[in-house]
Design a protein around this motif. Structure first.
Motif, PDB file in Angstrom:
ATOM      1  N   ILE A 113       0.851  -1.205   0.000  1.00 57.12           N
ATOM      2  CA  ILE A 113       0.000   0.000   0.000  1.00 57.12           C
ATOM      3  C   ILE A 113       0.883   1.250   0.000  1.00 57.12           C
ATOM      4  CG2 ILE A 113      -1.610   1.330   1.459  1.00 57.12           C
ATOM      5  CD1 ILE A 113      -2.945  -1.385   2.113  1.00 57.12           C
ATOM      6  N   GLU A 114       1.928   1.219   0.806  1.00 55.45           N
ATOM      7  CA  GLU A 114       2.853   2.370   0.854  1.00 55.45           C
ATOM      8  C   GLU A 114       3.477   2.622  -0.517  1.00 55.45           C
ATOM      9  OE1 GLU A 114       6.177   2.362   3.725  1.00 55.45           O
ATOM     10  OE2 GLU A 114       4.528   1.939   5.136  1.00 55.45           O
ATOM     11  N   SER A 115       3.921   1.523  -1.123  1.00 55.94           N
ATOM     12  CA  SER A 115       4.568   1.634  -2.427  1.00 55.94           C
ATOM     13  C   SER A 115       3.587   2.189  -3.478  1.00 55.94           C
ATOM     14  CB  SER A 115       5.083   0.251  -2.820  1.00 55.94           C
ATOM     15  OG  SER A 115       5.548   0.247  -4.115  1.00 55.94           O
ATOM     16  N   LYS A 158       6.622  -7.220  -7.457  1.00 55.42           N
ATOM     17  CA  LYS A 158       7.415  -7.480  -8.668  1.00 55.42           C
ATOM     18  C   LYS A 158       7.473  -6.270  -9.605  1.00 55.42           C
ATOM     19  CE  LYS A 158       6.329 -12.377  -8.803  1.00 55.42           C
ATOM     20  NZ  LYS A 158       5.323 -13.231  -9.396  1.00 55.42           N
ATOM     21  N   ILE A 159       6.801  -5.180  -9.245  1.00 57.67           N
ATOM     22  CA  ILE A 159       6.760  -4.038 -10.175  1.00 57.67           C
ATOM     23  C   ILE A 159       8.088  -3.280 -10.173  1.00 57.67           C
ATOM     24  CG2 ILE A 159       5.704  -1.780 -10.656  1.00 57.67           C
ATOM     25  CD1 ILE A 159       3.073  -2.849  -9.622  1.00 57.67           C
ATOM     26  N   ASP A 160       8.586  -3.039 -11.359  1.00 50.36           N
ATOM     27  CA  ASP A 160       9.737  -2.159 -11.513  1.00 50.36           C
ATOM     28  C   ASP A 160       9.157  -0.782 -11.858  1.00 50.36           C
ATOM     29  OD1 ASP A 160      11.858  -0.671 -12.411  1.00 50.36           O
ATOM     30  OD2 ASP A 160      12.795  -2.309 -13.545  1.00 50.36           O
ATOM     31  N   MET A 170       6.398 -10.913 -16.263  1.00 44.50           N
ATOM     32  CA  MET A 170       5.235 -10.065 -16.545  1.00 44.50           C
ATOM     33  C   MET A 170       5.493  -8.629 -16.070  1.00 44.50           C
ATOM     34  SD  MET A 170       3.010 -12.383 -17.658  1.00 44.50           S
ATOM     35  CE  MET A 170       1.295 -11.973 -17.378  1.00 44.50           C
ATOM     36  N   VAL A 171       4.831  -7.696 -16.712  1.00 44.77           N
ATOM     37  CA  VAL A 171       4.877  -6.289 -16.261  1.00 44.77           C
ATOM     38  C   VAL A 171       3.442  -5.748 -16.247  1.00 44.77           C
ATOM     39  CG1 VAL A 171       7.195  -5.547 -16.957  1.00 44.77           C
ATOM     40  CG2 VAL A 171       5.395  -5.639 -18.655  1.00 44.77           C
ATOM     41  N   PRO A 172       3.191  -4.745 -15.387  1.00 39.18           N
ATOM     42  CA  PRO A 172       1.826  -4.208 -15.357  1.00 39.18           C
ATOM     43  C   PRO A 172       1.543  -3.321 -16.568  1.00 39.18           C
ATOM     44  CG  PRO A 172       3.193  -3.222 -13.635  1.00 39.18           C
ATOM     45  CD  PRO A 172       4.079  -4.129 -14.409  1.00 39.18           C
ATOM     46  N   SER A 173       0.277  -3.201 -16.918  1.00 33.93           N
ATOM     47  CA  SER A 173      -0.126  -2.290 -17.996  1.00 33.93           C
ATOM     48  C   SER A 173      -0.758  -1.061 -17.361  1.00 33.93           C
ATOM     49  CB  SER A 173      -1.176  -2.923 -18.893  1.00 33.93           C
ATOM     50  OG  SER A 173      -0.838  -4.236 -19.187  1.00 33.93           O
ATOM     51  N   TYR A 201      -0.941   1.528 -22.267  1.00 26.60           N
ATOM     52  CA  TYR A 201       0.400   1.090 -22.668  1.00 26.60           C
ATOM     53  C   TYR A 201       0.795  -0.232 -22.027  1.00 26.60           C
ATOM     54  CZ  TYR A 201       1.069   6.056 -23.886  1.00 26.60           C
ATOM     55  OH  TYR A 201       0.959   7.307 -24.410  1.00 26.60           O
ATOM     56  N   LYS A 202       1.525  -1.005 -22.815  1.00 25.37           N
ATOM     57  CA  LYS A 202       2.249  -2.159 -22.288  1.00 25.37           C
ATOM     58  C   LYS A 202       3.735  -1.867 -22.482  1.00 25.37           C
ATOM     59  CE  LYS A 202      -1.136  -5.750 -23.115  1.00 25.37           C
ATOM     60  NZ  LYS A 202      -1.399  -7.046 -23.731  1.00 25.37           N
ATOM     61  N   PHE A 203       4.547  -2.561 -21.733  1.00 25.65           N
ATOM     62  CA  PHE A 203       5.991  -2.323 -21.808  1.00 25.65           C
ATOM     63  C   PHE A 203       6.659  -3.595 -22.320  1.00 25.65           C
ATOM     64  CE2 PHE A 203       4.048   0.163 -18.489  1.00 25.65           C
ATOM     65  CZ  PHE A 203       4.471   1.440 -18.817  1.00 25.65           C
TER      66      PHE A 203
END
Ligand code: UTP
Length: 409
Positions: free
Chosen positions: A7-9, A39-41, A181-184, A356-358
């Motif tokens: 939540i903080e992040s 896992k999010i960069d 995987m990466v978030p969209s 967007y996707k990365f």
């Protein structure tokens, strides 16, 4: 990552809408999202803010000499013998890039499970295996096949191969690995959610294939098998020749660490990436990046100077892949149609791009090579991609090409 940390992040990165949704979930749901957040960069997600700041470095673009059909005709036997020997000595493996989502086709299942048959079943995966089996019969050797999937389609892909008994391939030579995987995000950089307890995640592009292979622990397998060359190819070109001995042989004989199958452009303005040299390195320059003068420039024999388009079929020497593995591939920010849940919690499937996707792309690996040899193939024999529902590069166009090549379906 603990729920509180997640939540903080999220708050620190302006993703309060996700925090609000999390507040409505039970512990299990919150923990699921927290594991995705872990896992999010954020550098990747927030790179959209810097899109317009990209500085165009000066690029010196030059032609890159290809091995062309005429030469291949003359040296076919020699190239083939070299390739067959490498395959028989177990030095060549293939990597099927099957982690994509096929959004243009609007598929729910892995693209490779698409049945394009009319009178009988013919799945994309099946035809690719048939193509590879041609080489197995020619060389009397199994080519190790690694299949890259994503978290989204791995279970379906593995089950499909098993259910169909690997379409006659030797299952001992087939291994699956899952890409990252990466978030969209939407156009404002806000994370999409695809379910109440899940962020919308998508595979991180086909450029991550080698890193993902290593993360999956396959280095030991490659080494144990004595692999020296890897042929990487796309799932959606149904005429794709895989571990093609003549291509393997020509690349080995060229002394370069990389080979790329190419087809002759059918017009100066055809929308394909063309092979060339940029700042002394092999490179693929996109159709929208090439200036008109270069796009139209002709050689003495009347052919285009920048006349060869790539078809996502590359051969890499394994030692050079290890040499570049720590280098970051450039990130591509791609507009796509991303399914998401709206405020009422309903799943929306947009008809037009909405965010967007990365992705990193395998073609950027070519640029990291010291050299690469473009190897010409006949478009009508080796290039039948299925990207769109109708029209260009569709099931219909692929079927027409299959018929032309004598494949029954
Ligand atoms: P495309 O760029 O055509 O993407 O992939 P796609 O996901 O199949 O289709 P669209 O763009 O959503 O309609 C070219 C090749 O790279 C693989 C695909 O499976 C295909 O073989 N790929 C793409 C991956 O393996 N992983 C990815 O993250 C993206």
């Amino acid at each position: 990552m603990k729920v509180e940390q997640a939540i903080e992040s999220l708050k620190a990165h302006g993703q309060d809408a996700v925090v609000e949704r999390m507040a409505k979930l039970d512990k299990a749901g919150q923990e699921k999202i927290a594991s995705q957040v872990a896992k999010i960069d954020w550098d990747v997600v927030e790179s959209i803010a810097h899109q317009s700041e990209k500085q165009e470095e000066e690029r010196i673009v030059e032609p890159l000499q290809a091995v062309e059909l005429k030469e291949i005709e003359q040296k076919k036997e020699e190239y083939t013998a070299t390739g067959v020997e490498a395959i028989q000595n177990g030095k060549v493996a293939a990597v099927l890039l099957a982690g994509g989502q096929g959004t243009r086709l609007g598929l729910d299942k892995p693209k490779g499970t698409l049945n394009i048959g009319i009178n009988k079943d013919l799945y994309l995966f099946e035809q690719l295996i048939n193509n590879l089996l041609d080489v197995v019969h020619q060389t009397d050797a199994w080519v190790p096949l690694y299949v890259m999937t994503s978290e989204k389609n791995n279970a379906d892909t593995v089950a499909f191969f098993k259910e169909h008994d690997y379409f006659g391939y030797n299952g001992d030579y087939v291994k699956f690995f899952v890409q990252n995987m990466v978030p969209s995000v939407d156009y404002n950089g806000k994370l999409f959610m695809e379910a109440k307890d899940s962020l919308a995640m998508s595979p991180n592009g086909n450029g991550g294939w080698f890193l993902s292979m290593l993360s999956a622990g396959l280095e030991a397998d490659l080494k144990a098998k004595g692999i020296e060359w890897i042929n990487v190819f796309a799932v959606d070109n149904i005429l794709q020749r895989i571990a093609d001995p003549a291509f393997v042989g020509a690349t080995i004989q060229s002394g370069t660490p990389c080979g790329a199958k190419v087809v002759r452009k059918n017009a100066p303005d055809e929308k394909v990436g063309v092979m060339c040299k940029v700042n002394g390195h092999p490179s693929i320059i996109e159709y929208y990046e090439i200036d008109e003068e270069r796009a139209n420039a002709r050689r003495e024999d009347g052919e285009l100077v920048y006349g060869f388009g790539v078809i996502l079929n590359y051969l890499f020497r394994l030692d050079t892949l290890f040499a570049i593995v720590d280098r970051n591939l450039p990130l591509h920010i791609v507009e796509k149609k991303i399914p998401y849940i709206n405020d009422a919690g309903e799943l929306m499937k947009p008809e037009t791009p909405n965010g967007y996707k990365f992705e990193t792309l395998v073609l950027d690996m070519v640029e990291m090579m010291d050299d690469c040899v473009p190897y010409e193939v006949v478009r009508e024999k080796e290039f039948a991609p299925i990207k769109n529902k109708t029209g260009k590069d569709s099931i219909e166009s692929a079927r027409a090409l299959l018929t032309e090549n004598g494949v029954a379906f």
